[in-house]
Design a protein around this motif. Structure first.
Motif: not given
Length: 286
Positions: A13-18, A150-158, A170-173
């Motif tokens: 998990p990655v939080h907003d602003g981090t 199975l690979v899922e990448e997270l990009t910023l900004p969230i 408000d969905m946590e990613m």
């Protein structure tokens, strides 16, 4: 008979602003050579595949099967910005890495594999899509060993990442990399079966005959809610669309492979399908 030999689970998990956590230190110990010009999607694939196969001898025909809901979204976003916003030709590095097959190429090179490599992207059901392909090849004898990831990448900004997927603010990613090593006629391991039923009653009869105390069942996100509720009342199941965990597009894989990696003595059932279609079931034995 197809058996699960090993599994690895990475869910972050990655939080907003981090910032996104660095993967470089882990890859330094897992890669034969330090790869150059790779993006985060490829790093996640290298991380999961190396952890899954660590210390094991892979067969010469071992195939690579990578699935994803969004694919290498980071470089695709960069390409769109270069083309549309900046009105420039995309950089070769960014363009090449928009292809999911680039991850398969890097995984094969790191593990010394020379077999076939497939990349399959399907929103909301990537595990089902890639696992069906891998198991079909194993059953037909096209390969005797399959490395499924199975690979899922997270990009910023969230907030932009959420917007691309029409998710609430408000969905946590999260991001993830979940992998399984499957083998035909292996001496050790847990049997993995894929079953198809034309009627819900047939599925329920199979579950009733197979269910043991402590088993776990999951209904895929796309299933009709009334059917899900009926199944949940009879079994200790969960629904991924109702899950309170952080979200990425391949949560089925995070649940299924994450539980498989624990190696607990319990059957795992992943159910998918609908009233107007057949029902699919992935069953991992004890």
């Amino acid at each position: 008979m197809i058996k699960l030999i090993s599994a690895s689970h990475y869910f972050q998990p990655v939080h907003d602003g981090t910032p996104l956590p660095s993967l470089d230190a882990a890859l330094k110990d897992l890669c034969r050579e330090q790869p150059r010009r790779i993006d985060r999607f490829i790093k996640l694939a290298l991380l999961g595949s190396a952890r899954c196969t660590g210390g094991r001898t892979l067969q010469s025909d071992c195939g690579i099967y990578i699935g994803s809901g969004l694919g290498p979204i980071g470089n695709n976003a960069v390409i769109q910005k270069q083309l549309i916003h900046d009105r420039e030709m995309p950089k070769p590095f960014n363009f090449i890495n928009t292809l999911g097959s680039a991850a398969g190429y890097q995984v094969a090179g790191n593990l010394g594999l020379r077999g076939q490599s497939l990349f399959i992207s399907r929103r909301g059901a990537s595990l089902q899509a890639v696992l069906n392909a891998a198991m079909a090849d194993l059953m037909l004898g096209i390969v005797t060993q399959a490395l499924v990831g199975l690979v899922e990448e997270l990009t910023l900004p969230i907030n932009e990442h959420r917007l691309r997927q029409s998710l609430s603010e408000d969905m946590e990613m999260a991001e993830g990399s979940d992998w399984m090593l499957l083998e035909s006629d292996a001496v050790n391991g847990r049997e993995l079966q894929v079953k198809h039923f034309t009627k819900l009653r047939e599925l329920e009869d199979f579950l009733s005959s197979s269910w043991r105390a402590g088993d776990r069942l999951c209904c895929a996100r796309g299933m009709e809610h009334q059917t899900v509720d009926s199944i949940r009342r009879r079994y200790d199941g969960i629904v991924l669309s109702d899950s309170d965990t952080a979200f990425h597009d391949s949560l089925e894989s995070a649940w299924f492979i994450g539980n498989a990696a624990k190696n607990e003595p319990a059957n795992l059932f992943l159910v998918d399908g609908g009233i107007d279609s057949s029902w699919g079931l992935f069953h991992l034995g004890t």
